[in-house]
Design a protein around this motif. Structure first.
Motif, mmCIF file in Angstrom:
data_model
loop_
_atom_site.group_PDB
_atom_site.id
_atom_site.type_symbol
_atom_site.label_atom_id
_atom_site.label_comp_id
_atom_site.label_asym_id
_atom_site.label_seq_id
_atom_site.Cartn_x
_atom_site.Cartn_y
_atom_site.Cartn_z
ATOM 1 N N PRO A 186 50.486 -67.147 -15.140
ATOM 2 C CA PRO A 186 49.833 -65.985 -14.519
ATOM 3 C C PRO A 186 48.426 -66.266 -13.983
ATOM 4 O O PRO A 186 48.015 -65.657 -13.002
ATOM 5 N N ASP A 187 47.707 -67.207 -14.607
ATOM 6 C CA ASP A 187 46.364 -67.532 -14.109
ATOM 7 C C ASP A 187 46.386 -68.628 -13.051
ATOM 8 O O ASP A 187 45.354 -68.991 -12.501
ATOM 9 N N GLY A 188 47.566 -69.178 -12.763
ATOM 10 C CA GLY A 188 47.706 -70.189 -11.723
ATOM 11 C C GLY A 188 47.230 -71.578 -12.118
ATOM 12 O O GLY A 188 47.184 -72.471 -11.287
ATOM 13 N N ARG A 189 46.902 -71.773 -13.383
ATOM 14 C CA ARG A 189 46.366 -73.068 -13.819
ATOM 15 C C ARG A 189 47.436 -74.047 -14.303
ATOM 16 O O ARG A 189 47.154 -75.224 -14.486
ATOM 17 N N TRP A 190 48.674 -73.562 -14.515
ATOM 18 C CA TRP A 190 49.746 -74.396 -15.047
ATOM 19 C C TRP A 190 51.044 -74.146 -14.298
ATOM 20 O O TRP A 190 51.269 -73.048 -13.792
ATOM 21 N N LEU A 191 51.884 -75.162 -14.294
ATOM 22 C CA LEU A 191 53.220 -75.046 -13.736
ATOM 23 C C LEU A 191 54.190 -75.449 -14.840
ATOM 24 O O LEU A 191 54.054 -76.521 -15.436
ATOM 25 N N ALA A 192 55.125 -74.569 -15.158
ATOM 26 C CA ALA A 192 56.201 -74.896 -16.099
ATOM 27 C C ALA A 192 57.422 -75.231 -15.256
ATOM 28 O O ALA A 192 57.628 -74.663 -14.187
ATOM 29 N N TYR A 193 58.233 -76.148 -15.729
ATOM 30 C CA TYR A 193 59.435 -76.528 -15.003
ATOM 31 C C TYR A 193 60.435 -77.148 -15.964
ATOM 32 O O TYR A 193 60.094 -77.533 -17.085
ATOM 33 N N MET A 194 61.676 -77.243 -15.542
ATOM 34 C CA MET A 194 62.668 -77.937 -16.351
ATOM 35 C C MET A 194 62.920 -79.293 -15.730
ATOM 36 O O MET A 194 62.700 -79.509 -14.541
ATOM 37 N N LYS A 195 63.321 -80.203 -16.592
ATOM 38 C CA LYS A 195 63.598 -81.562 -16.153
ATOM 39 C C LYS A 195 64.827 -82.053 -16.910
ATOM 40 O O LYS A 195 64.906 -81.886 -18.122
ATOM 41 N N ASN A 196 65.756 -82.634 -16.172
ATOM 42 C CA ASN A 196 66.972 -83.141 -16.794
ATOM 43 C C ASN A 196 66.610 -84.304 -17.709
ATOM 44 O O ASN A 196 65.863 -85.200 -17.327
ATOM 45 N N SER A 197 67.157 -84.276 -18.926
ATOM 46 C CA SER A 197 66.876 -85.316 -19.908
ATOM 47 C C SER A 197 67.975 -86.363 -19.950
ATOM 48 O O SER A 197 67.971 -87.232 -20.803
ATOM 49 N N GLY A 198 68.938 -86.261 -19.071
ATOM 50 C CA GLY A 198 70.072 -87.183 -19.047
ATOM 51 C C GLY A 198 71.314 -86.494 -19.563
ATOM 52 O O GLY A 198 71.271 -85.777 -20.551
ATOM 53 N N LYS A 241 68.430 -80.049 -28.359
ATOM 54 C CA LYS A 241 69.561 -80.854 -27.896
ATOM 55 C C LYS A 241 70.509 -80.020 -27.044
ATOM 56 O O LYS A 241 71.394 -80.551 -26.389
ATOM 57 N N LEU A 242 70.350 -78.707 -27.067
ATOM 58 C CA LEU A 242 71.200 -77.812 -26.285
ATOM 59 C C LEU A 242 70.738 -77.682 -24.843
ATOM 60 O O LEU A 242 71.447 -77.159 -24.006
ATOM 61 N N GLY A 243 69.521 -78.097 -24.558
ATOM 62 C CA GLY A 243 68.978 -77.983 -23.219
ATOM 63 C C GLY A 243 68.178 -76.708 -23.034
ATOM 64 O O GLY A 243 68.350 -75.735 -23.770
ATOM 65 N N ALA A 244 67.278 -76.720 -22.069
ATOM 66 C CA ALA A 244 66.430 -75.566 -21.772
ATOM 67 C C ALA A 244 66.276 -75.460 -20.261
ATOM 68 O O ALA A 244 65.989 -76.453 -19.595
ATOM 69 N N THR A 245 66.473 -74.263 -19.742
ATOM 70 C CA THR A 245 66.379 -74.041 -18.297
ATOM 71 C C THR A 245 65.682 -72.716 -18.010
ATOM 72 O O THR A 245 65.445 -71.918 -18.901
ATOM 73 N N TYR A 246 65.389 -72.472 -16.759
ATOM 74 C CA TYR A 246 64.819 -71.222 -16.248
ATOM 75 C C TYR A 246 63.546 -70.795 -16.985
ATOM 76 O O TYR A 246 63.468 -69.690 -17.517
ATOM 77 N N PRO A 247 62.513 -71.633 -17.008
ATOM 78 C CA PRO A 247 61.280 -71.224 -17.691
ATOM 79 C C PRO A 247 60.570 -70.092 -16.951
ATOM 80 O O PRO A 247 60.543 -70.060 -15.721
ATOM 81 N N VAL A 248 60.018 -69.158 -17.732
ATOM 82 C CA VAL A 248 59.252 -68.032 -17.205
ATOM 83 C C VAL A 248 58.077 -67.805 -18.153
ATOM 84 O O VAL A 248 58.259 -67.771 -19.369
ATOM 85 N N GLY A 298 50.431 -65.288 -20.318
ATOM 86 C CA GLY A 298 50.330 -66.720 -20.090
ATOM 87 C C GLY A 298 50.274 -67.557 -21.358
ATOM 88 O O GLY A 298 50.019 -68.760 -21.292
ATOM 89 N N ARG A 299 50.537 -66.962 -22.498
ATOM 90 C CA ARG A 299 50.422 -67.695 -23.758
ATOM 91 C C ARG A 299 51.722 -68.370 -24.172
ATOM 92 O O ARG A 299 51.718 -69.277 -24.988
ATOM 93 N N GLU A 300 52.850 -67.907 -23.635
ATOM 94 C CA GLU A 300 54.139 -68.461 -24.027
ATOM 95 C C GLU A 300 55.049 -68.614 -22.816
ATOM 96 O O GLU A 300 54.831 -67.992 -21.774
ATOM 97 N N ILE A 301 56.076 -69.435 -23.003
ATOM 98 C CA ILE A 301 57.087 -69.638 -21.969
ATOM 99 C C ILE A 301 58.433 -69.242 -22.560
ATOM 100 O O ILE A 301 58.802 -69.687 -23.647
ATOM 101 N N VAL A 302 59.150 -68.396 -21.849
ATOM 102 C CA VAL A 302 60.484 -67.976 -22.240
ATOM 103 C C VAL A 302 61.453 -68.822 -21.415
ATOM 104 O O VAL A 302 61.205 -69.098 -20.242
#
Length: 136
Positions: A65-77, A106-113, A118-122
């Motif tokens: 929300p403050d524009g200082r960070w970018l969250a993203y998902m990345k394939n782990s293989g 180990k289940l994977g994580a996608t669609y970060p929001v 701005g304190r947590e990522i869902v």
């Protein structure tokens, strides 16, 4: 037109409205493509991995929300094996510094929001429901 629907998945606006972060739609498991940053002012398109090779394979970006960070998902293989990462952004909106992995499931994580404060990522854990039939 800054973005074509067939060329991007889950575009995200920066809070200041100057950038759109978009994931390539094709080659979703490829590590040689990454989130693209598109300038709203001049249409400039920047591959985040060209700014920082550690961002190769980044997808589904979300600005804090403050524009200082970018969250993203990345394939782990492997199929549906992914994790959520964050990277700090310069005042000009471009990533800098070392990305940090924030999920280790180990289940994977996608669609970060980001939460509104701005304190947590869902994020979604596990394979997307439509993919479950392919994993059986």
């Amino acid at each position: 037109m800054l973005l074509e629907s067939s060329a991007a998945l889950l575009p995200a606006w920066s809070p200041d409205g100057k950038w759109i972060a978009a994931s390539p739609y094709s080659e979703l498991t490829s590590s040689d493509v990454s989130v693209s940053l598109i300038s709203v002012e001049n249409g400039e398109r920047i591959d985040a991995a060209k700014l920082n090779p550690a961002l190769a394979g980044s997808r589904e970006a979300a600005f804090s929300p403050d524009g200082r960070w970018l969250a993203y998902m990345k394939n782990s293989g492997g199929n549906f094996s992914s994790s959520v990462w964050t990277v700090e952004l310069n005042p000009d909106g471009k990533p800098h510094g070392s990305p940090r992995q924030v999920t280790f499931s180990k289940l994977g994580a996608t669609y970060p929001v980001w939460t509104a404060d701005g304190r947590e990522i869902v994020f979604q854990e596990g394979a997307p429901p439509a993919a479950e039939r392919f994993l059986a």
